[in-house]
Design a protein around this motif. Structure first.
Motif, PDB file in Angstrom:
ATOM      1  N   SER A  84     -37.155  32.180  44.159  1.00  0.00           N
ATOM      2  CA  SER A  84     -37.717  30.867  44.480  1.00  0.00           C
ATOM      3  C   SER A  84     -39.150  30.927  44.992  1.00  0.00           C
ATOM      4  N   LYS A 140     -37.482  24.168  42.290  1.00  0.00           N
ATOM      5  CA  LYS A 140     -36.040  23.914  42.385  1.00  0.00           C
ATOM      6  C   LYS A 140     -35.659  22.563  41.823  1.00  0.00           C
ATOM      7  N   SER A 172     -42.043  28.421  35.670  1.00  0.00           N
ATOM      8  CA  SER A 172     -41.361  28.021  36.890  1.00  0.00           C
ATOM      9  C   SER A 172     -41.706  26.561  37.148  1.00  0.00           C
ATOM     10  N   ASP A 189     -33.125  25.868  38.405  1.00  0.00           N
ATOM     11  CA  ASP A 189     -32.654  25.436  39.724  1.00  0.00           C
ATOM     12  C   ASP A 189     -32.792  26.601  40.699  1.00  0.00           C
ATOM     13  N   GLY A 190     -33.910  26.681  41.368  1.00  0.00           N
ATOM     14  CA  GLY A 190     -34.182  27.759  42.303  1.00  0.00           C
ATOM     15  C   GLY A 190     -34.811  28.976  41.666  1.00  0.00           C
ATOM     16  N   ASP A 191     -35.237  28.857  40.410  1.00  0.00           N
ATOM     17  CA  ASP A 191     -35.870  29.970  39.701  1.00  0.00           C
ATOM     18  C   ASP A 191     -35.011  31.235  39.804  1.00  0.00           C
ATOM     19  N   ARG A 192     -33.864  31.191  39.124  1.00  0.00           N
ATOM     20  CA  ARG A 192     -32.908  32.291  39.191  1.00  0.00           C
ATOM     21  C   ARG A 192     -32.765  32.985  37.850  1.00  0.00           C
ATOM     22  N   GLY A 245     -32.146  35.293  42.877  1.00  0.00           N
ATOM     23  CA  GLY A 245     -33.072  34.220  43.209  1.00  0.00           C
ATOM     24  C   GLY A 245     -34.506  34.696  43.278  1.00  0.00           C
TER      25      GLY A 245
END
Length: 122
Positions: A80, A117, A114, A35-38, A78
């Protein structure tokens, strides 16, 4: 801070589709949230050292993150900007932030990709 990076202090670790990577002594953990590439980094032990998380994007070392707030603390960073489908790899280490030295590292060979999101990586 790098483009797109943000820090958020957290109290509890979220669930990870791919699990966590722990340093060799279990004092640091790093996980990937789709979720947002965190990147999620935690200092797991009161050992006087910092947790270190290293992010590789498409096989290239992108950034080394440090969790210096003490034992039982976590942060998210983050990322993203990473294009959908790009492979990511995580490494967990312990280190000394004053010198920038780290070791006792463990990596997952292929942590996932990835997916943009809101999607889950596999």
């Amino acid at each position: 801070m790098a483009m797109g990076a943000a820090v958020v202090a957290l109290g509890a670790a979220p669930a990870f589709a791919d699990g966590l990577v722990y340093s060799g002594d279990g004092a640091a953990s790093v996980g990937w949230l789709s979720d947002g590439d965190r990147l999620h980094l935690c200092d797991e032990k009161a050992d006087g050292h910092s947790a270190v998380g290293i992010l590789y994007v498409d096989g290239v070392k992108y950034k080394t993150y440090w969790q210096t707030a003490g034992a039982n603390t976590c942060s998210e960073y983050g990322n993203s900007w990473i294009a959908e489908g790009t492979p990511v790899k995580l490494t967990a280490c312990v280190g000394e932030s004053s010198t920038g030295e780290y070791g006792n590292c463990v990596s997952r060979p292929d942590h996932g990709k990835s997916r943009g999101k809101g999607n889950v990586i596999h």
